[in-house]
Motif scaffolding. Sequence first.
Motif, PDB file in Angstrom:
ATOM      1  N   SER A 159       0.832  -1.194   0.000  1.00 33.61           N
ATOM      2  CA  SER A 159       0.000   0.000   0.000  1.00 33.61           C
ATOM      3  C   SER A 159       0.871   1.249   0.000  1.00 33.61           C
ATOM      4  CB  SER A 159      -0.913  -0.001   1.231  1.00 33.61           C
ATOM      5  OG  SER A 159      -0.148   0.202   2.402  1.00 33.61           O
ATOM      6  N   ASP A 160       0.256   2.368  -0.371  1.00 35.48           N
ATOM      7  CA  ASP A 160       0.971   3.639  -0.331  1.00 35.48           C
ATOM      8  C   ASP A 160       1.436   3.938   1.089  1.00 35.48           C
ATOM      9  OD1 ASP A 160       0.706   4.069  -3.016  1.00 35.48           O
ATOM     10  OD2 ASP A 160      -1.009   5.407  -2.845  1.00 35.48           O
ATOM     11  N   ARG A 161       0.665   3.493   2.064  1.00 33.31           N
ATOM     12  CA  ARG A 161       1.039   3.713   3.470  1.00 33.31           C
ATOM     13  C   ARG A 161       2.336   2.977   3.797  1.00 33.31           C
ATOM     14  NH1 ARG A 161      -3.291   1.630   7.105  1.00 33.31           N
ATOM     15  NH2 ARG A 161      -2.003  -0.224   7.143  1.00 33.31           N
ATOM     16  N   ASP A 162       2.484   1.748   3.274  1.00 30.53           N
ATOM     17  CA  ASP A 162       3.720   0.994   3.496  1.00 30.53           C
ATOM     18  C   ASP A 162       4.911   1.708   2.872  1.00 30.53           C
ATOM     19  OD1 ASP A 162       2.361  -1.063   4.809  1.00 30.53           O
ATOM     20  OD2 ASP A 162       2.030  -2.178   2.945  1.00 30.53           O
ATOM     21  N   LEU A 163       4.734   2.160   1.638  1.00 25.67           N
ATOM     22  CA  LEU A 163       5.819   2.864   0.948  1.00 25.67           C
ATOM     23  C   LEU A 163       6.173   4.154   1.677  1.00 25.67           C
ATOM     24  CD1 LEU A 163       4.689   2.390  -2.758  1.00 25.67           C
ATOM     25  CD2 LEU A 163       6.449   1.105  -1.516  1.00 25.67           C
ATOM     26  N   ALA A 164       5.161   4.870   2.126  1.00 29.17           N
ATOM     27  CA  ALA A 164       5.409   6.126   2.842  1.00 29.17           C
ATOM     28  C   ALA A 164       6.145   5.866   4.157  1.00 29.17           C
ATOM     29  CB  ALA A 164       4.085   6.843   3.115  1.00 29.17           C
TER      30      ALA A 164
ATOM     31  N   GLY B  64       9.820   5.073   3.303  1.00 27.20           N
ATOM     32  CA  GLY B  64      10.477   6.316   2.900  1.00 27.20           C
ATOM     33  C   GLY B  64      10.655   7.263   4.069  1.00 27.20           C
ATOM     34  N   GLY B  65       9.660   7.320   4.955  1.00 19.51           N
ATOM     35  CA  GLY B  65       9.749   8.190   6.136  1.00 19.51           C
ATOM     36  C   GLY B  65      10.850   7.755   7.092  1.00 19.51           C
TER      37      GLY B  65
ATOM     38  N   TYR C  66      18.303   9.548   7.743  1.00 17.81           N
ATOM     39  CA  TYR C  66      19.169  10.521   7.080  1.00 17.81           C
ATOM     40  C   TYR C  66      19.328  11.769   7.954  1.00 17.81           C
ATOM     41  CZ  TYR C  66      20.921  13.888   3.700  1.00 17.81           C
ATOM     42  OH  TYR C  66      21.676  14.841   3.060  1.00 17.81           O
ATOM     43  N   GLN C  67      18.209  12.274   8.463  1.00 16.52           N
ATOM     44  CA  GLN C  67      18.238  13.483   9.287  1.00 16.52           C
ATOM     45  C   GLN C  67      19.029  13.256  10.571  1.00 16.52           C
ATOM     46  OE1 GLN C  67      16.949  16.379   7.999  1.00 16.52           O
ATOM     47  NE2 GLN C  67      18.166  17.246   9.642  1.00 16.52           N
ATOM     48  N   LEU C  68      18.856  12.094  11.181  1.00 20.07           N
ATOM     49  CA  LEU C  68      19.604  11.762  12.396  1.00 20.07           C
ATOM     50  C   LEU C  68      21.108  11.722  12.111  1.00 20.07           C
ATOM     51  CD1 LEU C  68      17.782   9.103  14.529  1.00 20.07           C
ATOM     52  CD2 LEU C  68      19.719  10.405  15.325  1.00 20.07           C
TER      53      LEU C  68
ATOM     54  N   HIS D 110      18.478   7.941  -1.150  1.00 15.42           N
ATOM     55  CA  HIS D 110      18.027   7.195  -2.322  1.00 15.42           C
ATOM     56  C   HIS D 110      16.764   6.388  -2.001  1.00 15.42           C
ATOM     57  CE1 HIS D 110      18.335   5.066  -6.109  1.00 15.42           C
ATOM     58  NE2 HIS D 110      18.174   3.944  -5.455  1.00 15.42           N
ATOM     59  N   ILE D 111      16.755   5.718  -0.868  1.00 19.33           N
ATOM     60  CA  ILE D 111      15.582   4.922  -0.470  1.00 19.33           C
ATOM     61  C   ILE D 111      14.375   5.822  -0.286  1.00 19.33           C
ATOM     62  CG2 ILE D 111      14.584   3.536   1.402  1.00 19.33           C
ATOM     63  CD1 ILE D 111      17.443   2.348   1.764  1.00 19.33           C
ATOM     64  N   SER D 112      14.557   6.925   0.427  1.00 19.12           N
ATOM     65  CA  SER D 112      13.448   7.841   0.672  1.00 19.12           C
ATOM     66  C   SER D 112      12.885   8.384  -0.639  1.00 19.12           C
ATOM     67  CB  SER D 112      13.920   8.996   1.559  1.00 19.12           C
ATOM     68  OG  SER D 112      12.867   9.889   1.812  1.00 19.12           O
ATOM     69  N   ASN D 113      13.756   8.847  -1.521  1.00 18.31           N
ATOM     70  CA  ASN D 113      13.314   9.380  -2.811  1.00 18.31           C
ATOM     71  C   ASN D 113      12.671   8.299  -3.673  1.00 18.31           C
ATOM     72  OD1 ASN D 113      14.293  11.894  -2.103  1.00 18.31           O
ATOM     73  ND2 ASN D 113      16.239  11.590  -3.150  1.00 18.31           N
TER      74      ASN D 113
END
Length: 172
Positions: A48-53, A56-57, A63-65, A115-118
């Motif tokens: 689902s889009d929720r899984d992908l989001a 990615g999240g 990345y931010q950490l 890359h994974i997030s994008n």
Amino acid sequence: MAWDEWEQAKASAADRQSTHMQLNTVDGGGLDGSSAALPGKTGDLKVSDRDLAKIGGEAGELYQLLWDKARVADASSTKAAADLSGQGFSVGSGLQHVANRWSEQLNSLMDACAHISNHMQTTKKVHAGDEHYIQRQMSSIDTLDQGFDERVGEEGRRNPAYYGKPSDKKDS
């Protein structure tokens, strides 16, 4: 006696085979919490889009950490290495080598996270576009089917789905 040995060998092989088959049917977990496909069952891969989001999240958060915390350690190590080398300690060059490797590995990991997030964002968009395309194609199939169906239109007349609406001209 040879027959008994044969029966014993067959029973032993059957015991080993049943254990093997049992291992092949252990349930696994899918992304959506459902069990993985079992032998003999087929189905579509569902994400689902929720899984992908979520994937990615998580990659974006990592990345931010790394950006906030790990880069600080990198800068501190480089500064300490320069300070030690400036004071004539040979351990300064070793620390600089470690800091350089840390920086290379950190950049590699951060690139992978980005890359994974994008990719997850792009996958969501492409998947949605594919769904819309398939829906459009499927709805046009009904019209196409009518062109091949003799039951459409009046008997003895041209199929309007295939030939268009009759004009004022007389059909031949």
